[in-house]
Design a protein around this motif. Structure first.
Motif, short mmCIF file in Angstrom:
data_model
loop_
_atom_site.label_atom_id
_atom_site.label_comp_id
_atom_site.label_asym_id
_atom_site.label_seq_id
_atom_site.Cartn_x
_atom_site.Cartn_y
_atom_site.Cartn_z
N ALA A 1 0.80 -1.23 0.00
CA ALA A 1 0.00 0.00 0.00
C ALA A 1 0.83 1.28 0.00
O ALA A 1 0.34 2.33 0.40
CB ALA A 1 -0.94 -0.02 1.20
N GLY A 2 2.08 1.18 -0.40
CA GLY A 2 2.90 2.39 -0.56
C GLY A 2 3.19 3.13 0.72
O GLY A 2 3.64 2.55 1.70
N SER A 3 2.90 4.41 0.73
CA SER A 3 3.32 5.29 1.82
C SER A 3 2.63 5.04 3.15
O SER A 3 3.03 5.61 4.16
CB SER A 3 3.14 6.75 1.41
N PHE A 4 1.63 4.18 3.20
CA PHE A 4 1.01 3.87 4.47
C PHE A 4 2.00 3.21 5.43
O PHE A 4 1.94 3.44 6.64
CB PHE A 4 -0.22 2.97 4.29
N GLY A 5 2.92 2.40 4.92
CA GLY A 5 3.93 1.76 5.77
C GLY A 5 4.84 2.77 6.45
O GLY A 5 4.93 2.80 7.68
N PRO A 6 5.52 3.64 5.68
CA PRO A 6 6.38 4.64 6.31
C PRO A 6 5.61 5.62 7.20
O PRO A 6 6.10 6.01 8.26
CB PRO A 6 7.01 5.38 5.12
N LEU A 7 4.40 6.01 6.79
CA LEU A 7 3.62 6.93 7.63
C LEU A 7 3.30 6.30 8.98
O LEU A 7 3.47 6.94 10.03
CB LEU A 7 2.32 7.33 6.92
N LEU A 8 2.87 5.05 8.99
CA LEU A 8 2.57 4.38 10.26
C LEU A 8 3.84 4.14 11.08
O LEU A 8 3.82 4.26 12.30
CB LEU A 8 1.84 3.06 10.01
N TYR A 9 4.93 3.82 10.42
CA TYR A 9 6.20 3.62 11.13
C TYR A 9 6.57 4.89 11.89
O TYR A 9 6.92 4.85 13.07
CB TYR A 9 7.32 3.23 10.17
N LEU A 10 6.48 6.03 11.22
CA LEU A 10 6.81 7.30 11.88
C LEU A 10 5.79 7.66 12.95
O LEU A 10 6.15 8.14 14.03
CB LEU A 10 6.89 8.42 10.84
N LEU A 11 4.53 7.43 12.67
CA LEU A 11 3.48 7.77 13.62
C LEU A 11 3.56 6.93 14.89
O LEU A 11 3.28 7.41 15.98
CB LEU A 11 2.11 7.60 12.97
N LEU A 12 3.95 5.68 14.75
CA LEU A 12 3.97 4.76 15.89
C LEU A 12 5.33 4.63 16.56
O LEU A 12 5.54 3.72 17.36
CB LEU A 12 3.48 3.38 15.44
N GLN A 13 6.23 5.55 16.28
CA GLN A 13 7.53 5.49 16.96
C GLN A 13 7.34 5.76 18.45
O GLN A 13 6.39 6.44 18.84
CB GLN A 13 8.51 6.47 16.35
N PRO A 14 8.21 5.22 19.28
CA PRO A 14 8.07 5.43 20.73
C PRO A 14 8.01 6.92 21.08
O PRO A 14 8.73 7.72 20.51
CB PRO A 14 9.33 4.78 21.30
N ALA A 15 7.16 7.26 22.03
CA ALA A 15 6.88 8.65 22.37
C ALA A 15 8.10 9.41 22.89
O ALA A 15 8.26 10.58 22.62
CB ALA A 15 5.75 8.72 23.39
N GLY A 16 8.97 8.77 23.62
CA GLY A 16 10.11 9.45 24.22
C GLY A 16 11.29 9.64 23.30
O GLY A 16 12.34 10.14 23.70
N ARG A 17 11.14 9.26 22.05
CA ARG A 17 12.25 9.30 21.11
C ARG A 17 12.55 10.74 20.68
O ARG A 17 11.65 11.48 20.34
CB ARG A 17 11.89 8.47 19.89
N PRO A 18 13.83 11.15 20.68
CA PRO A 18 14.17 12.53 20.33
C PRO A 18 13.97 12.81 18.84
O PRO A 18 13.95 11.90 18.02
CB PRO A 18 15.65 12.64 20.70
N GLY A 19 13.84 14.09 18.50
CA GLY A 19 13.66 14.50 17.11
C GLY A 19 14.91 14.37 16.28
O GLY A 19 14.86 14.18 15.09
N LEU A 20 16.08 14.49 16.89
CA LEU A 20 17.35 14.30 16.20
C LEU A 20 18.13 13.24 16.96
O LEU A 20 18.17 13.24 18.17
CB LEU A 20 18.17 15.61 16.21
N GLN A 21 18.76 12.35 16.22
CA GLN A 21 19.48 11.28 16.87
C GLN A 21 20.85 11.17 16.24
O GLN A 21 20.98 11.06 15.02
CB GLN A 21 18.71 9.98 16.72
N ALA A 22 21.90 11.20 17.05
CA ALA A 22 23.26 11.05 16.54
C ALA A 22 23.49 9.60 16.16
O ALA A 22 23.12 8.68 16.88
CB ALA A 22 24.27 11.47 17.59
N SER A 23 24.10 9.40 14.99
CA SER A 23 24.41 8.04 14.57
C SER A 23 25.75 7.63 15.16
O SER A 23 26.46 8.43 15.75
CB SER A 23 24.46 7.96 13.04
N HIS A 24 26.13 6.39 14.95
CA HIS A 24 27.39 5.88 15.48
C HIS A 24 28.60 6.53 14.82
O HIS A 24 29.70 6.45 15.33
CB HIS A 24 27.43 4.36 15.36
#
Length: 108
Positions: free
Chosen positions: A77-100
């Motif tokens: 179903a296309g963009s429904f997957g990425p939209l739900l992935y972003l919408l359902l991310q854990p609530a306490g997750r920061p907006g910017l995340q440093a990578s390794h």
């Protein structure tokens, strides 16, 4: 950001349901194959879906999330997957995340 994602998902979902009611799931694919221009748009969306899946896969692996439901939904179903992935991310997750590597990942 969640509010915007929810509004986009709701509006796009409502429009998608309307389109499916009008032409059906197969009809949407047939319209995407009706001309060379339609093929270009369809293939562009397929390419972008797989790029999004790459980002989702890496992010899910890094954060211990399950990727399979979102991958299956993206393929079906296309963009429904990425939209739900972003919408359902854990609530306490920061907006910017440093990578390794020390760079900053943007887009949350």
């Amino acid at each position: 950001m969640r509010t915007i994602l929810f509004i986009v998902l709701a509006a796009f979902g409502a429009f998608s349901l309307y389109a499916m009611w009008q032409v059906g799931y197969v009809g949407i694919w047939q319209a995407g194959m009706a001309s060379v221009g339609a093929w270009q748009v369809l293939l562009d969306l397929v390419v972008m879906s797989f790029i999004a899946l790459g980002f989702i896969w890496r992010d899910a692996k890094r954060n211990g999330r399950t990727v399979w439901p979102y991958a299956v939904l993206t393929v079906a179903a296309g963009s429904f997957g990425p939209l739900l992935y972003l919408l359902l991310q854990p609530a306490g997750r920061p907006g910017l995340q440093a990578s390794h590597t020390g760079s900053v990942a943007v887009g949350r």
